[in-house]
Design an enzyme around this catalytic site. Sequence first.
Site, PDB file in Angstrom:
ATOM      1  N   ASP A 136       0.823  -1.215   0.000  1.00 15.60           N
ATOM      2  CA  ASP A 136       0.000   0.000   0.000  1.00 15.60           C
ATOM      3  C   ASP A 136       0.860   1.271   0.000  1.00 15.60           C
ATOM      4  O   ASP A 136       0.353   2.373   0.176  1.00 15.60           O
ATOM      5  CB  ASP A 136      -0.968   0.000   1.202  1.00 15.60           C
ATOM      6  CG  ASP A 136      -0.223  -0.048   2.546  1.00 15.60           C
ATOM      7  OD1 ASP A 136       1.031  -0.008   2.549  1.00 15.60           O
ATOM      8  OD2 ASP A 136      -0.893  -0.131   3.592  1.00 15.60           O
ATOM      9  N   GLU A 143       1.638   3.596   8.104  1.00 13.81           N
ATOM     10  CA  GLU A 143       0.503   3.185   7.290  1.00 13.81           C
ATOM     11  C   GLU A 143      -0.165   4.390   6.634  1.00 13.81           C
ATOM     12  O   GLU A 143       0.083   5.534   7.046  1.00 13.81           O
ATOM     13  CB  GLU A 143      -0.500   2.447   8.185  1.00 13.81           C
ATOM     14  CG  GLU A 143       0.057   1.176   8.823  1.00 13.81           C
ATOM     15  CD  GLU A 143       0.180   0.025   7.824  1.00 13.81           C
ATOM     16  OE1 GLU A 143       0.393   0.273   6.622  1.00 13.81           O
ATOM     17  OE2 GLU A 143       0.081  -1.139   8.252  1.00 13.81           O
TER      18      GLU A 143
END
Length: 261
Positions: A136, A143
């Site tokens: 991702d 994140e």
Amino acid sequence: MEVKIKPTYEEMSRAAAQEVAHLLNTKPNAVLGMATGSTPLGLYQELVRLHREEGLDFSQVTTFNLDEYVGLAPSHSQSYHYFMHENFFQHVNMPKQNIYIPSGNTGNYPAFCNWYERRIEECGGIDIQILGIGSDGHVAFNEPGSSLTSRTRLKTLAKQTIDDNARFFDKPEDVPIYAITMGVGTILEASELLLLANGENKAWAVGAAIEGPVTGMVTASALQMHPNAKVYLDDPAAAQLKMREYYDWIEEHRPGAPQYY
Ligand code: GLP
């Protein structure tokens, strides 16, 4: 950003290892930022080979790892402590007291994180930070949605990261949900960044990081803000780069370029 695309994983790993070896040969007491995951394994193997066969010396080197799972003992086979020992530290002449890895078992995370940041500073800062990239687009465990000025802290892992890492655990529910990670801001303070990516499952993340907008949704895109970031890729990981021809052209003409730094 310098983008260097090699035909194979092995060539990518060897070329990246040369960057680290060059640093250690010019600065034997360098501070290295270490990464885990399958990506840097080839780089570590090559550094071990250079140590054994060519005497590459780690006796004055200090290392700081990017991240660690929360709740895994250092002896757990999936902890990053274990990974680093198995795949690198036990094979080179690194003094134990020069190895820093975030603790996944501290009683006070904010205090530990502050201490970790301070230790990096006291050791003179990181000379080369090795980085992988999540599918991702995350670096370390920063994140999507992480602040681009974040510091070392506790982070809740994204579902995608937990799914990606489930292959290393017996059961998906064994994958830790929390991690302790250097922040994007911490990473950007290293003098040089060395991001490695291989395989087609990284092609989207690589494209977004190198050619997409700088965004906290793809924390590797923050490398665009760094004055000395190098990206080593194998062919499949470069598949979605729109400027591929230009990157290859630059590398081809690099030897003849005027030396301006
Ligand atoms: C984890 C690590 C990252 C690593 C990523 C990719 O999320 N925290 O540092 O870059 O996995 O791992 P791999 O190299 O196995 O694809």
